[in-house]
Every structure is written in C-alpha cells, then in structure tokens.
Design an enzyme around this catalytic site. Structure first.
Site, PDB file in Angstrom:
ATOM      1  N   GLY A   1       0.669  -1.022  -0.030  1.00  0.00           N
ATOM      2  CA  GLY A   1       0.133   0.134   0.130  1.00  0.00           C
ATOM      3  C   GLY A   1       0.685   1.359  -0.248  1.00  0.00           C
ATOM      4  N   ASN A   2       0.320   2.442   0.234  1.00  0.00           N
ATOM      5  CA  ASN A   2       1.171   3.617   0.310  1.00  0.00           C
ATOM      6  C   ASN A   2       0.266   4.618   1.221  1.00  0.00           C
ATOM      7  OD1 ASN A   2      -1.018   5.343  -1.298  1.00  0.00           O
ATOM      8  ND2 ASN A   2      -0.491   3.904  -2.703  1.00  0.00           N
ATOM      9  N   ARG A   3       0.864   5.768   1.550  1.00  0.00           N
ATOM     10  CA  ARG A   3       0.520   6.600   2.321  1.00  0.00           C
ATOM     11  C   ARG A   3      -0.612   7.629   2.259  1.00  0.00           C
ATOM     12  NH1 ARG A   3       5.457   9.467   4.568  1.00  0.00           N
ATOM     13  NH2 ARG A   3       3.974  10.696   5.768  1.00  0.00           N
ATOM     14  N   SER A   4      -1.136   7.473   1.199  1.00  0.00           N
ATOM     15  CA  SER A   4      -2.093   8.326   0.441  1.00  0.00           C
ATOM     16  C   SER A   4      -3.586   8.198   1.488  1.00  0.00           C
ATOM     17  CB  SER A   4      -2.708   7.969  -0.758  1.00  0.00           C
ATOM     18  OG  SER A   4      -3.700   8.990  -1.284  1.00  0.00           O
TER      19      SER A   4
END
Ligand code: CTP
Length: 411
Positions: free
Chosen positions: A213-216
């Site tokens: 995943g990512n931090r968005s």
C-alpha cells in the site's frame, strides 16, 4: 487545518495529550510547542507520538527552515493549554523568549487559551489585567473551571476539559471562516458537467492479512470531488483505501456517487466505466505500480523460510484513460514527486505531463513529512503547452478549486 498547540508548565498538561489526540483524530495537522517547564510534566516523546510530528522547544533548531516563524505563519489556529499565569503574562507583554512566545508573536491566526493555575493566582489583579489585555486583542479564553485543584483545595483555576477546549477552538475557526466566506453559495460554474474522480491509495494483496500500500489519505481527491459538486457538477468518486472519515462529506453530498474499492485492477474497471460518460476525468488516486504476481491464499509463515515476492506491473490507468479519451473530454493527472527544488519539480512535472499525455497535471512535492496525510497541499498545474497555468497552495479544498478553475479555463 494546521493547528499549533502551545503547552506551558502545569500539571494539566496531561489533559492536553487528550486534546491533541482529538484534534489529530479530527483530521487536523497538529504541531505541539511545549515550554521547557511543560516538559517536566509531559515529555517530548509523548507529544511526538500523539501529534505525529517532531517537537522542539528551541528557536535554534531547524534554523534553516525558520521554524520559529514558520509555525506561527502557517497556523490556522493556535491553542495554549494549559496557559499558566506566567505564560499569560508573557503573552500580554509580547515576550518571546522561547519557541511558543515567538510563534504567538508571528501568528495572525485566532488564538485560544485555556488558563490553569491556583485560584489565588487566577484572581490576582496582575493575571486579571493580563487576561483583559489578551481578550481586548481578540484572544479567546476558555475556562478556567471552578472545582478541586491539585493542592487539595477548590476554586476557579482548573483547566477546562479537552473536549470543551477543542469545541471552543473549532467554533472560533468556524466563526472566522463564516466571516471570510462570500455571502452567496459557490458559483455553479460546473453545472451540467459530469466528472469522474479517483482518490485514495490502492492496496495490492500479498496474502489474506497483508498488502502492498501507500500513505495516501484520500483527502485531496475527496476535496476535488466536493469542490466540483459544490460548483454544480455531477460526480462519481472512485475511492481506493482512504483514512477514516475522509469520505463522510462526499457520501452525504446529493451530487456525488461514491464507489469504494481496493486494488488497482478494480480501480481501472471503475474509472474506465465512469470515464465513458464523463466530461472531465481526474486521477488523484495513488495507484500501486506493481502487484504481487501470485497472491497466497494462505498466510505466508516465517517457518517457510525467507520469503520473496514476485511483482508484476499494474496497468497505467491514466494512460489507458488518455488513449480512450472521448471527444471534448478533459483528462487530469496528479503526480507526487520528490525534488530538491522548485526548478527540479517543474522539470519532472513537465516530463511526466508529456509522458502521460494529460491535458493538465497537478504536481506536488512529497517528502517524508510533506504532502501525504497533511491538511494542506501545494501544487503546480502544468498544461499541454508546458505552461505552469497556476500555482496553488493552502487547504486541499483551495487546491481543488484552483484545479477546477484551470480545467474551466482549458475547456
Ligand atoms: N497512475 C495510474 N496508474 C498507475 C500509476 C499511476 O493511473 N499504474 C496515475 C495516478 O493516478 C496519477 C498519475 O498517474 O494521476 C501519476 O502517478 P505517478 O505515480 O506519479 O506516476 P507513475 O506513472 O507511476 O510514474 P513514476 O515512475 O514516477 O512512479
């Protein structure tokens, strides 16, 4: 909102931990500025953990970023809790011998103080005169409450409860916003348009419990959708993973249809579908460039030895949307870039705009602590002629409105 919470040295500082948590939980970016004395009651590690930002008391740290001025000028709101008799006296006198004092002098944001001290100190003519001076300058005073004090006696001097301070502070901001807002509702300059917006960060499963995943946080995309709908557009908001509460306002909006999903593949299908009838398509989502080649249907266990993951590339959804663009359709991309300076950011933005073939690219600079998860944003808007048509900075809503202004100008 960018909130600075000043903490001066009183036992009530422990209650301010709860205040900071509530503000962070409400989606605000909170920076804590304790005085040296405050750190005797609650230490730096606690403030950093609850605010999720570094904490310093000194005007001599981060000198290059002029942190002591930056905090004050960036703040939308400053709260001082607890405000001791000493700190109130310094505020009234404009004394700036620590980071909190400097921040308070550098800010033009509304200031809310929550006094906490012994009754005798509160009732002393000096304190009362200082409070009167601060009130006359527009400082909002919450409390103190009447009740048992730390010394075992009782009287006015107890700091107001954290939820009362938070509510008072947010009411001050709402008042200021209402005073600043135009009397008429947003111009309906996007009425008649259908738009598709993606937001959030995709999650690519590894096994039943893990993902890439990512931090968005999804906030910027949600604001793009809300701004469009408030200006009259009919909106489909396609949301991958977002932070808690980010979609609440969009879900209530009569002109926004929210679709929730998770992976890049699902996002591609939903956006292709939405784009088929859209006049404007905006890809704000942070799409994982890769997914795991073979998702394990059982949890991967460490006794199976060192694991490695084979990754395969995800489709470039934006490129697909550009290739399938309908006549008259405007396609907008976002790019989060790390860059040493503005020139490099611009250069990277132009290259990516050309590579993606979009009509407009919003480029923002990200770093470990800038861009993602923050309340504010700053973007360059680059059009098909490589012109920077706008530079927008401020709340994510302000950035969203600037984006729609640029889209309208292009169309
Ligand atoms: N994007 C997309 N599909 C992908 C990756 C990105 O549609 N697989 C979109 C994003 O929604 C965004 C734009 O492309 O609007 C730019 O995303 P970014 O991650 O900056 O671009 P990449 O093509 O992944 O380039 P980089 O090599 O810099 O990661």
């Amino acid at each position: 909102m960018f909130v600075v919470v000043g903490v001066s040295g009183g036992i009530a500082a422990y209650k301010t931990v709860q205040l900071v948590r509530a503000l962070v939980g409400g989606g605000h970016e909170v920076h804590v500025v304790p005085t040296e004395d405050a750190l005797r009651f609650v230490g730096t590690a606690t403030w950093e953990a609850v605010s999720r930002h570094p904490v310093t008391t000194s005007v001599h740290e981060d000198v290059a970023e002029v942190r002591h001025v930056a905090l004050g000028t960036r703040a939308d709101l400053v709260i001082v809790a607890p405000a001791t008799a000493n700190t109130l006296a310094k505020m009234a006198g404009g004394i700036a011998d620590n980071l909190l004092g400097v921040t308070l002098l550098a800010t033009t944001a509304p200031v809310v103080v929550a006094p906490a001290m012994h009754t005798a100190m509160w009732e002393h003519a000096a304190t009362q005169e200082n409070i009167a001076t601060l009130r006359a300058r527009g400082v909002h005073v919450v409390g103190p409450a009447d009740g048992p004090l730390t010394g075992g006696d009782s009287g006015p001097g107890r700091m107001a409860e954290p939820d009362e301070i938070a509510a008072a502070a947010l009411a001050v901001i709402q008042e200021a916003d209402a005073a600043a807002a135009p009397a008429s509702p947003a111009a309906q300059d996007l009425a008649g348009l259908t738009v598709a917006v993606s937001t959030g960060g995709t999650r690519e499963p590894i096994d039943p419990v893990r993902f890439l995943g990512n931090r968005s946080s999804g906030r910027q995309g949600a604001e793009v959708a809300l701004a469009a709908a408030d200006r009259g557009a009919t909106v489909r908001l396609v949301a991958a993973h977002v932070d808690e509460g980010v979609l609440a306002a969009a879900e209530r909006h009569p002109l926004i249809d929210v679709v929730r999903l998770s992976t890049a593949a699902e996002l591609e299908t939903a956006m292709t579908d939405a784009a088929a009838s859209a006049d404007v398509v905006v890809m704000v989502a942070a799409v994982a460039d890769f997914r795991v080649a073979e998702v394990s249907h059982e949890k991967i266990r460490k006794e199976n030895g060192a694991a490695h993951l084979d990754l395969v590339e995800n489709p470039d959804i934006l490129a697909g949307l550009v290739a399938a663009r309908r006549p008259g359709q405007t396609v907008v991309g976002f790019a989060a870039e790390t860059a040493r300076d503005d020139a490099e950011l611009r250069e990277r933005g132009m290259r990516k705009r050309a590579r993606k073939g979009v009509d407009l690219l919003a480029v923002n600079r990200v770093d470990w602590d800038a861009g993602f998860e923050a309340a504010d944003n700053a973007v360059l808007l680059i059009d098909g002629t490589d012109a920077v048509v706008a530079e927008a900075a401020g709340s994510k809503r302000a950035v969203a409105d600037a984006l729609w202004d640029a889209v309208l100008a292009l169309r």
